[in-house]
Design a protein around this motif. Sequence first.
Motif, PDB file in Angstrom:
ATOM      1  N   THR A   1      -4.509   0.024 -12.909  1.00  0.00           N
ATOM      2  CA  THR A   1      -5.726  -0.098 -12.121  1.00  0.00           C
ATOM      3  C   THR A   1      -6.884  -0.705 -12.904  1.00  0.00           C
ATOM      4  O   THR A   1      -6.833  -0.795 -14.123  1.00  0.00           O
ATOM      5  CB  THR A   1      -6.145   1.306 -11.606  1.00  0.00           C
ATOM      6  OG1 THR A   1      -7.256   1.196 -10.728  1.00  0.00           O
ATOM      7  CG2 THR A   1      -6.495   2.232 -12.758  1.00  0.00           C
TER       8      THR A   1
ATOM      9  N   ASN B   1      -4.413   5.317  -0.240  1.00  0.00           N
ATOM     10  CA  ASN B   1      -4.718   4.848  -1.593  1.00  0.00           C
ATOM     11  C   ASN B   1      -3.774   5.478  -2.605  1.00  0.00           C
ATOM     12  O   ASN B   1      -2.941   6.329  -2.273  1.00  0.00           O
ATOM     13  CB  ASN B   1      -6.197   5.067  -1.933  1.00  0.00           C
ATOM     14  CG  ASN B   1      -6.553   6.526  -2.104  1.00  0.00           C
ATOM     15  OD1 ASN B   1      -5.761   7.344  -2.576  1.00  0.00           O
ATOM     16  ND2 ASN B   1      -7.774   6.864  -1.739  1.00  0.00           N
TER      17      ASN B   1
ATOM     18  N   ASN C   1      -6.770   1.667  -5.900  1.00  0.00           N
ATOM     19  CA  ASN C   1      -7.636   1.199  -4.817  1.00  0.00           C
ATOM     20  C   ASN C   1      -6.853   0.315  -3.855  1.00  0.00           C
ATOM     21  O   ASN C   1      -6.702  -0.879  -4.089  1.00  0.00           O
ATOM     22  CB  ASN C   1      -8.825   0.432  -5.409  1.00  0.00           C
ATOM     23  CG  ASN C   1      -9.587   1.282  -6.403  1.00  0.00           C
ATOM     24  OD1 ASN C   1      -9.927   2.412  -6.105  1.00  0.00           O
ATOM     25  ND2 ASN C   1      -9.823   0.751  -7.584  1.00  0.00           N
ATOM     26  N   MET C   2      -6.345   0.957  -2.792  1.00  0.00           N
ATOM     27  CA  MET C   2      -5.556   0.233  -1.785  1.00  0.00           C
ATOM     28  C   MET C   2      -5.961   0.688  -0.395  1.00  0.00           C
ATOM     29  O   MET C   2      -6.458   1.809  -0.230  1.00  0.00           O
ATOM     30  CB  MET C   2      -4.064   0.505  -1.987  1.00  0.00           C
ATOM     31  CG  MET C   2      -3.509   0.026  -3.301  1.00  0.00           C
ATOM     32  SD  MET C   2      -1.737   0.379  -3.443  1.00  0.00           S
ATOM     33  CE  MET C   2      -1.738   2.158  -3.511  1.00  0.00           C
TER      34      MET C   2
ATOM     35  N   ASN D   1       0.846  -1.189   0.000  1.00  0.00           N
ATOM     36  CA  ASN D   1       0.000   0.000   0.000  1.00  0.00           C
ATOM     37  C   ASN D   1       0.889   1.251   0.000  1.00  0.00           C
ATOM     38  O   ASN D   1       2.113   1.152   0.092  1.00  0.00           O
ATOM     39  CB  ASN D   1      -0.950  -0.003   1.216  1.00  0.00           C
ATOM     40  CG  ASN D   1      -0.203  -0.134   2.520  1.00  0.00           C
ATOM     41  OD1 ASN D   1       0.658   0.684   2.841  1.00  0.00           O
ATOM     42  ND2 ASN D   1      -0.511  -1.169   3.287  1.00  0.00           N
TER      43      ASN D   1
END
Length: 137
Positions: free
Chosen positions: A89, A66, A61-62, A38
């Motif tokens: 992504t 993010n 999207n983490m 992340n």
Amino acid sequence: MPISLNILLIEDDTIEVMKFNRVLKGLEINHKITEANNGEEALVVLREKEIIPDIIVLDLNMPRINGLEFLNIIKNDDVLKYIPAIILTTSNNHKDLLECYRVGIAGYILKPLKYEDYVDRIKKLIDYWSNNELISQ
């Protein structure tokens, strides 16, 4: 002549990390990949400065920090802002795309559903940056 890249891959999905590594292993040049799950982990890697990556490949999207939050942090850092960041992504949200370019990304790649298409996109990405004059300097 293509060069070996130091790549920071920021991705929380283990399958996606395995796919990325598999594609790079199949290339002629041995690239060095540093992984972070992340944005928070990636910032630790970057601030320790053991390796300054040639490029950063990250998901949007983490958890924790993010992709967009991470980009805002590094693009406000006097040293890190010069590292090319490429988004990889599943988000085809036009708002995400525009915001990423506003912050200062070097590219935005959608993860395709078919593995063959994924391989093709990653190979093109790596080929471009391993031949880029900015990196070779």
